[in-house]
Design a protein around this motif. Sequence first.
Motif, PDB file in Angstrom:
ATOM      1  N   ARG A 103       0.841  -1.216   0.000  1.00 32.56           N
ATOM      2  CA  ARG A 103       0.000   0.000   0.000  1.00 32.56           C
ATOM      3  C   ARG A 103       0.868   1.255   0.000  1.00 32.56           C
ATOM      4  O   ARG A 103       0.539   2.248  -0.656  1.00 32.56           O
ATOM      5  CB  ARG A 103      -0.909   0.008   1.226  1.00 32.56           C
ATOM      6  CG  ARG A 103      -2.061  -0.976   1.159  1.00 32.56           C
ATOM      7  CD  ARG A 103      -3.070  -0.725   2.272  1.00 32.56           C
ATOM      8  NE  ARG A 103      -4.066  -1.796   2.325  1.00 32.56           N
ATOM      9  CZ  ARG A 103      -4.025  -2.809   3.179  1.00 32.56           C
ATOM     10  NH1 ARG A 103      -3.050  -2.876   4.093  1.00 32.56           N
ATOM     11  NH2 ARG A 103      -4.961  -3.738   3.148  1.00 32.56           N
ATOM     12  N   GLY A 104       1.958   1.208   0.727  1.00 34.53           N
ATOM     13  CA  GLY A 104       2.848   2.360   0.770  1.00 34.53           C
ATOM     14  C   GLY A 104       3.487   2.668  -0.570  1.00 34.53           C
ATOM     15  O   GLY A 104       3.957   3.787  -0.792  1.00 34.53           O
ATOM     16  N   LYS A 105       3.493   1.689  -1.463  1.00 33.57           N
ATOM     17  CA  LYS A 105       4.060   1.875  -2.798  1.00 33.57           C
ATOM     18  C   LYS A 105       2.973   2.000  -3.864  1.00 33.57           C
ATOM     19  O   LYS A 105       3.272   2.002  -5.059  1.00 33.57           O
ATOM     20  CB  LYS A 105       4.966   0.684  -3.133  1.00 33.57           C
ATOM     21  CG  LYS A 105       6.148   0.539  -2.180  1.00 33.57           C
ATOM     22  CD  LYS A 105       6.911  -0.755  -2.444  1.00 33.57           C
ATOM     23  CE  LYS A 105       8.046  -0.925  -1.438  1.00 33.57           C
ATOM     24  NZ  LYS A 105       8.778  -2.200  -1.612  1.00 33.57           N
ATOM     25  N   GLY A 106       1.715   2.096  -3.429  1.00 28.99           N
ATOM     26  CA  GLY A 106       0.620   2.208  -4.392  1.00 28.99           C
ATOM     27  C   GLY A 106       0.422   0.950  -5.194  1.00 28.99           C
ATOM     28  O   GLY A 106      -0.026   1.007  -6.338  1.00 28.99           O
ATOM     29  N   MET A 107       0.691  -0.218  -4.592  1.00 33.55           N
ATOM     30  CA  MET A 107       0.640  -1.475  -5.322  1.00 33.55           C
ATOM     31  C   MET A 107      -0.523  -2.362  -4.884  1.00 33.55           C
ATOM     32  O   MET A 107      -0.539  -3.555  -5.180  1.00 33.55           O
ATOM     33  CB  MET A 107       1.962  -2.229  -5.145  1.00 33.55           C
ATOM     34  CG  MET A 107       3.191  -1.451  -5.592  1.00 33.55           C
ATOM     35  SD  MET A 107       3.219  -1.084  -7.361  1.00 33.55           S
ATOM     36  CE  MET A 107       4.015  -2.555  -7.970  1.00 33.55           C
ATOM     37  N   ASP A 139      -2.457   6.131  -8.351  1.00 29.58           N
ATOM     38  CA  ASP A 139      -1.190   5.417  -8.278  1.00 29.58           C
ATOM     39  C   ASP A 139      -1.378   3.912  -8.459  1.00 29.58           C
ATOM     40  O   ASP A 139      -0.410   3.191  -8.737  1.00 29.58           O
ATOM     41  CB  ASP A 139      -0.475   5.682  -6.942  1.00 29.58           C
ATOM     42  CG  ASP A 139       0.393   6.927  -6.990  1.00 29.58           C
ATOM     43  OD1 ASP A 139       0.763   7.356  -8.106  1.00 29.58           O
ATOM     44  OD2 ASP A 139       0.706   7.476  -5.929  1.00 29.58           O
ATOM     45  N   THR A 140      -2.599   3.416  -8.286  1.00 29.99           N
ATOM     46  CA  THR A 140      -2.852   1.990  -8.482  1.00 29.99           C
ATOM     47  C   THR A 140      -3.458   1.698  -9.853  1.00 29.99           C
ATOM     48  O   THR A 140      -3.735   0.537 -10.163  1.00 29.99           O
ATOM     49  CB  THR A 140      -3.790   1.432  -7.387  1.00 29.99           C
ATOM     50  OG1 THR A 140      -5.129   1.888  -7.590  1.00 29.99           O
ATOM     51  CG2 THR A 140      -3.312   1.864  -6.002  1.00 29.99           C
ATOM     52  N   TRP A 141      -3.654   2.735 -10.667  1.00 33.57           N
ATOM     53  CA  TRP A 141      -4.104   2.518 -12.044  1.00 33.57           C
ATOM     54  C   TRP A 141      -2.869   2.174 -12.884  1.00 33.57           C
ATOM     55  O   TRP A 141      -2.345   3.003 -13.632  1.00 33.57           O
ATOM     56  CB  TRP A 141      -4.785   3.768 -12.591  1.00 33.57           C
ATOM     57  CG  TRP A 141      -6.115   4.090 -11.989  1.00 33.57           C
ATOM     58  CD1 TRP A 141      -6.575   3.753 -10.753  1.00 33.57           C
ATOM     59  CD2 TRP A 141      -7.161   4.844 -12.611  1.00 33.57           C
ATOM     60  NE1 TRP A 141      -7.835   4.243 -10.555  1.00 33.57           N
ATOM     61  CE2 TRP A 141      -8.225   4.913 -11.679  1.00 33.57           C
ATOM     62  CE3 TRP A 141      -7.302   5.465 -13.845  1.00 33.57           C
ATOM     63  CZ2 TRP A 141      -9.423   5.589 -11.967  1.00 33.57           C
ATOM     64  CZ3 TRP A 141      -8.479   6.137 -14.127  1.00 33.57           C
ATOM     65  CH2 TRP A 141      -9.525   6.191 -13.195  1.00 33.57           C
TER      66      TRP A 141
END
Length: 349
Positions: A228-232, A240-242
């Motif tokens: 989550r901290g890396k937008g993954m 950031d998760t697109w």
Amino acid sequence: MSSPAATTVDPMLSAHTTLRLGGPAARVVRAEGAAEVADAVGAADRAGEPVLLVGGGSNLVVADAGFEGTAVLLAGRGTAFARDGDRVLVTVEAGEDWDELVAATVAEGLGGLECLSGIPGRTGATPVQNVGAYGVEVADLLVDVDLYDRRTGSVREHVPAAELGLAYRTSVLKGTDDAVVLRVRFALRADGRSAPIRYGELARTLGVEPETRTDPVAVREAVLGLRRGKGMVLDAADHDTWSAGSFFTNPVLPTADAPQVDGLAAWPAGEGRVKLSAAGLIQNAGFGRGHAGPGGRVSLSSRHVLALTHRGGGSTEDLLALAREVRDGVADRFGVTLHPEPVLVNCTL
């Protein structure tokens, strides 16, 4: 053309990819199980139409022009557990959501998959890519797969993992249309302990020494927090998760050819070879988090330079232009060519 039990759905592939990019397929068929997948693929093959298999769409970059063929959505669900001595065999339908599977195995007290928490997509895609994260990859746990062999039009059951050519982010199934994964089997530990913690960042987060086996629940929560901290971890409200996850693979080179860069992470990759951090190369080539592509419609993630993200209103060509800029910048600076990890459909870098 579709299998009798299949249901047609939205033809825009942007509706079926995590990047939310991609034009229409000539036809999209939702297949609810292994038999429907085989029927839909077989019908398209007999009609002479190309086929695109779509699970969660988390590893696909589809051209703006779309796909001139049948896209088969893997929607079959189901997981079964069977005790086998000191391990448990887990049989999973190809359309099962991967992270839901990981969560289910952790809830059952099984160890092995917890480091692969939070990865989007469907289970059937994981052997194709030999998905891996935080020191664990599918090859470590895979027993066998059931395949639909498009060359013969028949189902091959229990094809051993050893026959799949599993290697770093690849297999004999990747880059070929000859076979379709219908079902996957894993062997997991039944002693309530995780896989050995081999990834330094994860070990530090958990407060354990490397190679420790610990509580799978704690490992899963730690991995989800790191991702989550890396937008993954997918979040429709978070651009950031697109993305399609890590866009470039870590390059593996002869040790003698590796550039000398202060602080660049590197790992042994067999005799005389080394694996370099693609993220480190990108950053050292001058591309920071949030680096924008055409019109700001795409950019590197604001949290992780390996992810190329869609910020809304963009196109696949925008994304590819950004990927080329990054690839060429790294090549110019270090003489290392980065290669894409996602599958490129009807488009190239």
